[in-house]
Design an enzyme around this catalytic site. Structure first.
Site, PDB file in Angstrom:
ATOM      1  N   ALA A  85      42.355  14.453 120.662  1.00 12.07           N
ATOM      2  CA  ALA A  85      41.711  13.535 121.533  1.00 12.07           C
ATOM      3  C   ALA A  85      40.468  13.084 120.887  1.00 12.07           C
ATOM      4  CB  ALA A  85      41.447  14.144 122.699  1.00 12.07           C
ATOM      5  N   LYS A  86      40.047  11.971 121.534  1.00 12.43           N
ATOM      6  CA  LYS A  86      38.734  11.402 120.769  1.00 12.43           C
ATOM      7  C   LYS A  86      37.660  12.448 120.989  1.00 12.43           C
ATOM      8  CE  LYS A  86      40.257   6.697 120.862  1.00 12.43           C
ATOM      9  NZ  LYS A  86      40.373   5.483 121.955  1.00 12.43           N
TER      10      LYS A  86
END
Ligand SMILES: [Zn+2]
Length: 281
Positions: free
Chosen positions: A255-256
């Site tokens: 994920a970011k």
């Protein structure tokens, strides 16, 4: 001089400017790029910037730079224009509104006043494959004309219960999903008037003449929802190719928040795109 362009294949990559791209995005976008190159087709870059709370303009510059560094090339996009401009979703609202009106006037939509909490607590709503609670049907009986005044309204698509969504996925093989069982009535327009991912994506992919959508396998159930929108709008869906999701060394999906695996950090550490691509083999 290159080969003549095959106008028959139009793929796209669609990053969101809500953070830096990580290695998982790079792998999906690289796959999309390679599939367009192999068919001598067109690759479109679309800036998916509808989430006003999370979008930051500096991330647009960042993804353009990171994608170029990684070796991904596109023929149409917000930076270079093209016949289907504009290439930022926030500037394509007229098309989204037209698709919304077509769905509403055909009776597919109903106004919903449920809060997220209402839905979560309703008979312990079961969840779809992407963890979205399945809508319990509270406002489903309302017609499109019965819009309650003075309350925030989202618009949901009334899914045809039991309808099969089958397709042969280029990346994941035969898919078989069922409306009303695997996912429920879904939002197409939020109370603040912003179209949902499902509506904006279908409207733009159709308007841009996309022939194949390449994206992450987390979006398989979204694809099932989107095929319903294509059918309701009388449009032909593109082909789909869903890429496996990338996980970190603990098996957690990237994920970011995995800053250490952002393309930016990897580049600063002296890693090269070639080396990163080797690691996928
Ligand atoms: Zn409702």
């Amino acid at each position: 001089m290159g080969l003549p362009v095959n106008a028959g294949y139009r793929g796209r990559i669609a990053p969101s400017p809500t953070g830096f791209l990580h290695l998982g995005h790079a792998r999906t976008f690289w796959t999309a790029h390679q599939r367009a190159v192999a068919r001598n087709g067109i690759l479109i870059l679309r800036n998916e910037d509808l989430d006003r709370d999370r979008v930051r303009p500096e991330f647009v510059e960042a993804f353009l730079e990171d994608l170029r560094w990684f070796g991904i090339r596109w023929q149409e996009g917000p930076d270079c224009g093209g016949p289907h401009a504009p290439y930022s979703q926030s500037e394509r609202r007229a098309g989204h509104a037209a698709a919304f009106e077509a769905l509403r006037s055909a009776g597919w939509l109903f106004p919903c006043t449920c809060s997220r909490k209402d839905i979560q607590s309703a008979v312990r709503a079961p969840h779809a494959a992407d963890d979205e609670p399945i809508y319990p049907g509270t406002c489903r009986h309302r017609s499109a004309a019965e819009v309650p005044a003075g309350r925030p309204v989202s618009w949901r698509f009334r899914v045809p219960e039991g309808q099969a969504l089958d397709w042969i996925d280029g990346g994941q093989g035969p898919q078989s999903w069922t409306a009303g069982r695997d996912f429920g009535d879904f939002v197409v327009l939020r109370p603040d008037g912003v179209p949902s991912y499902q509506l904006a994506c279908v409207s733009d992919d159709h308007a841009m003449g996309i022939t194949e959508v390449v994206r992450g396998a987390d979006l398989l159930v979204s694809t099932a929802r989107q095929i319903l929108l294509y059918r309701a709008l009388g449009w032909t869906p593109p082909d789909f190719f869903h890429c496996p999701l990338m996980t970190d060394e603990h098996g957690v999906r990237l994920a970011k928040r995995h800053a250490s695996l952002s393309l930016r950090t990897l580049r600063e550490q002296g890693r090269t795109p070639e080396e990163l691509r080797q690691s996928w083999r």
